[in-house]
Design an enzyme around this catalytic site. Sequence first.
Site, PDB file in Angstrom:
ATOM      1  N   ILE A   1      45.048  20.234  46.693  1.00 52.30           N
ATOM      2  CA  ILE A   1      44.484  20.248  48.045  1.00 52.30           C
ATOM      3  C   ILE A   1      42.970  20.502  48.049  1.00 52.30           C
ATOM      4  O   ILE A   1      42.292  20.247  49.044  1.00 52.30           O
ATOM      5  CB  ILE A   1      45.184  21.293  48.957  1.00 52.30           C
ATOM      6  CG1 ILE A   1      44.956  20.930  50.440  1.00 52.30           C
ATOM      7  CG2 ILE A   1      44.715  22.711  48.657  1.00 52.30           C
ATOM      8  CD1 ILE A   1      45.780  21.730  51.412  1.00 52.30           C
TER       9      ILE A   1
ATOM     10  N   HIS B   1      50.139  21.743  38.667  1.00 54.60           N
ATOM     11  CA  HIS B   1      51.029  21.301  39.744  1.00 54.60           C
ATOM     12  C   HIS B   1      51.713  22.505  40.391  1.00 54.60           C
ATOM     13  O   HIS B   1      52.474  22.327  41.320  1.00 54.60           O
ATOM     14  CB  HIS B   1      52.131  20.380  39.199  1.00 54.60           C
ATOM     15  CG  HIS B   1      51.683  18.981  38.911  1.00 54.60           C
ATOM     16  ND1 HIS B   1      50.732  18.680  37.978  1.00 54.60           N
ATOM     17  CD2 HIS B   1      52.080  17.804  39.458  1.00 54.60           C
ATOM     18  CE1 HIS B   1      50.559  17.366  37.943  1.00 54.60           C
ATOM     19  NE2 HIS B   1      51.350  16.806  38.833  1.00 54.60           N
TER      20      HIS B   1
ATOM     21  N   GLN C   1      50.331  16.027  48.140  1.00 54.61           N
ATOM     22  CA  GLN C   1      51.421  15.809  47.192  1.00 54.61           C
ATOM     23  C   GLN C   1      51.807  17.068  46.414  1.00 54.61           C
ATOM     24  O   GLN C   1      52.973  17.314  46.154  1.00 54.61           O
ATOM     25  CB  GLN C   1      51.055  14.674  46.244  1.00 54.61           C
ATOM     26  CG  GLN C   1      52.246  14.007  45.636  1.00 54.61           C
ATOM     27  CD  GLN C   1      51.896  12.621  45.142  1.00 54.61           C
ATOM     28  OE1 GLN C   1      51.160  12.468  44.181  1.00 54.61           O
ATOM     29  NE2 GLN C   1      52.410  11.613  45.811  1.00 54.61           N
ATOM     30  N   PHE C   2      50.801  17.839  46.024  1.00 58.02           N
ATOM     31  CA  PHE C   2      51.031  19.155  45.432  1.00 58.02           C
ATOM     32  C   PHE C   2      49.948  20.076  45.977  1.00 58.02           C
ATOM     33  O   PHE C   2      48.784  19.665  46.075  1.00 58.02           O
ATOM     34  CB  PHE C   2      50.915  19.119  43.900  1.00 58.02           C
ATOM     35  CG  PHE C   2      52.034  18.350  43.241  1.00 58.02           C
ATOM     36  CD1 PHE C   2      53.178  18.999  42.797  1.00 58.02           C
ATOM     37  CD2 PHE C   2      51.939  16.975  43.080  1.00 58.02           C
ATOM     38  CE1 PHE C   2      54.211  18.281  42.201  1.00 58.02           C
ATOM     39  CE2 PHE C   2      52.971  16.258  42.488  1.00 58.02           C
ATOM     40  CZ  PHE C   2      54.115  16.906  42.042  1.00 58.02           C
TER      41      PHE C   2
ATOM     42  N   SER D   1      43.487  10.637  48.541  1.00 58.46           N
ATOM     43  CA  SER D   1      42.247  11.094  49.138  1.00 58.46           C
ATOM     44  C   SER D   1      42.521  12.321  50.007  1.00 58.46           C
ATOM     45  O   SER D   1      42.758  12.206  51.201  1.00 58.46           O
ATOM     46  CB  SER D   1      41.721   9.919  49.992  1.00 58.46           C
ATOM     47  OG  SER D   1      40.597  10.219  50.718  1.00 58.46           O
ATOM     48  N   GLU D   2      42.493  13.510  49.392  1.00 56.92           N
ATOM     49  CA  GLU D   2      42.930  14.696  50.142  1.00 56.92           C
ATOM     50  C   GLU D   2      41.995  15.023  51.299  1.00 56.92           C
ATOM     51  O   GLU D   2      42.446  15.359  52.397  1.00 56.92           O
ATOM     52  CB  GLU D   2      43.074  15.906  49.213  1.00 56.92           C
ATOM     53  CG  GLU D   2      44.311  15.851  48.312  1.00 56.92           C
ATOM     54  CD  GLU D   2      44.147  14.917  47.119  1.00 56.92           C
ATOM     55  OE1 GLU D   2      42.996  14.531  46.810  1.00 56.92           O
ATOM     56  OE2 GLU D   2      45.161  14.551  46.497  1.00 56.92           O
TER      57      GLU D   2
ATOM     58  N   PRO E   1      40.103  19.171  47.190  1.00 59.05           N
ATOM     59  CA  PRO E   1      39.121  18.269  47.829  1.00 59.05           C
ATOM     60  C   PRO E   1      39.204  18.311  49.356  1.00 59.05           C
ATOM     61  O   PRO E   1      38.216  18.072  50.036  1.00 59.05           O
ATOM     62  CB  PRO E   1      39.507  16.880  47.305  1.00 59.05           C
ATOM     63  CG  PRO E   1      40.282  17.135  46.061  1.00 59.05           C
ATOM     64  CD  PRO E   1      40.980  18.445  46.266  1.00 59.05           C
TER      65      PRO E   1
ATOM     66  N   GLU F   1      50.075  10.557  50.545  1.00 64.98           N
ATOM     67  CA  GLU F   1      50.168   9.660  49.394  1.00 64.98           C
ATOM     68  C   GLU F   1      51.639   9.420  49.060  1.00 64.98           C
ATOM     69  O   GLU F   1      52.392  10.377  48.907  1.00 64.98           O
ATOM     70  CB  GLU F   1      49.463  10.295  48.195  1.00 64.98           C
ATOM     71  CG  GLU F   1      47.974  10.503  48.430  1.00 64.98           C
ATOM     72  CD  GLU F   1      47.391  11.631  47.577  1.00 64.98           C
ATOM     73  OE1 GLU F   1      48.048  12.095  46.635  1.00 64.98           O
ATOM     74  OE2 GLU F   1      46.249  12.055  47.883  1.00 64.98           O
TER      75      GLU F   1
END
Lengths: 360, 325
Positions: free
Chosen positions: B87, B129, B82-83, B59-60, B89, B29
Amino acid sequence: MFNQWESEWVQYITPEGEITPTGEKVWDEKSTEEKLRFYRWMTFIRLFDRKMVVLQRQGRIGTYAPLEGQEAAQVGSALALKQEDWVFPSYRDHGVAMIVGMPLTQIILYWAGRVEGCKPPEGVRIMPPAVPIATQIPHAVGAAWGSKLRKENSVAVAYFGDGATSEGDFHEACNFAGVFQLPAILFCQNNGYAISVPFTRQSASKTVAQKASAYNFPGICVDGNDVLAVFEVMKQAVERARQGEGPTLIEAVTYRKGAHTTADDATRYRPFDEVEEWINKRDPLIRYITLLKNEGLLTEQEERDWEENAKQKIEQAVKEAEAIPPKPSTHLFAHVYAKLPPALEKQKEELLKKEGTYHA
Amino acid sequence: MPRLTMVQAIRDALCVALRTDPHVLVLGEDVGKNGGVFRATEGLWEEFGDNRVIDTPLSEAGIVGTSIGLAVSGFKPVAEIQFLSFIYPGFEQVVAHCARLRTRTQSAFPNSLVIRAPYGGGIRAPELHCDSTESLFVHIPGLKVVTPSTPSDAKGLLLAAIQDPDPVIYLEPMKLYRSVKEEVPEGWYEVPIGEAKKVREGEDVTLIAWGAMVPIAVQAADAWIKEGVTCDIIDLRSLYPLDEETIVESVKKTGRVIIVHEAPKTAGLGAEIAAFIQEEAFLYLEAPVARVTGYDVPVPMFALEDAFRPDIHRISRAIHQVISY
């Protein structure tokens, strides 16, 4: 439970074994050999499936997921593929697996709990059955992406059931396939039930196929017990994908005649009349045999001969699979990493020592 | 040699990999036009284009799942989550497929992929985060897990991860992204996965840390030098596989061990290391193995972050505890 699909689906062969008006041209264009090939595979797969249920009852394999009733969906779709295409199956797709080149012995080993059965022969692009639901769909989309990035001609197919369409992975995979216009076929065998839960409880959508419109690619509903229609629909989807025209969602409406697995009792959740109707009136193989016989393409004798031939091949495969020596227990460590980390080397030695001490 | 921050070194590694190996893809992303929310992929999209540096949907499971398919078909995806805290999902894809794909296919298909994810606290980031969930991944056979604490290790470890035939979870301590600059070699070099780094040589106490805890451990240890106490400080770098040799050698020398991690205490990686030390060096121990960790509470919002994360004082107290045992 069938009305919603019947108004939408592609059907070339009626449950009575008659060619529909739209099917006539398609049927006439097929060679006798092609027509017999559908029959031979469906029969073979059915006999294999029944043998596997027997093996399970005899304790010779573990829990097994029978596919009887879904032969047309699997045969029609798999025969539309080429050697270079990718297949990402669920656990009820051994019919597909054997058509694309997975040896019967491997399939038997898999269900006998032996990991070596997962491995396809060199050049056969099929993954082991995905056991968690829908998780293989993004893999197929990824492989399709690989084909596109490499400018290869191959397509990738994800096989999954109606239950899978409720999972997030189905959505995420469809979304990627649509956004990147990937050569992926999302092939749903809607057999009406996810174990015991009917499709009406999976989705408020009328059909699975209609979900494709949200991703802006075609969604096609087909009579999944009509091998000819499935083949044609799949062929067109594959062709579109190869031409760079993007993904297709296919919903093959079918019915699992038996239970979810050999550990399930389907009489607890499916009405007797419904099951009877699918078994007696809508069977994919019976309708196709009726058609072939009416067309003079198959005699009783040829039918018996082919069944005999298939049974022999299946028996032979069972014999061969059961004769393959079991892997040593150290095979646990064989394919975990490309190179075993030191800590795992130690665990492997520990296992060997234990065997030395306590071996019967 | 250029002087780079960790995030610049990561970017440099990705750039070198993309230039060197046509199979390498960067996807995630905001990794394209935006250059990543931390700028770890800055300029890569411009240089390598849409087919190598790919902005994906948010969309992980899709990112990890399609990366698996790409890897199977012969690519080497470097996927950015991203973080790390986001993760989940995609966690099923990591655990149920990525980690066991080699076993399940009996090595029939390649499965070389890297999942990069910023993790850990200390930067006053918003809620959810800042988790340090490294032990979730260390616990999954089939994965390798690494985390750097310096810019040059960041680059070398990332290139080693990209080169590795097995899937690697590459964790980036956000706190250290821009905390220091150091000289980072140009071109391709690798920091071998499975090798820890001795940050300080000492005689009295072994301090084991990784990621953002390394500089804190160093500060705590330095404060004890004037008291005549010196610490052997090990930056693990590889959380799986562990460099057992370096750990055991140090423990046999000092007999006193403190493990520092940001993650909650229970079933954190410190527990595994402590268990391993008593298996391998029990008779050398002069004190129980100590752990300085996050507490067993949900990672707090940032107003209480400093109370949660191990700091110099807690490590210092632990040093006192093990030397006076």
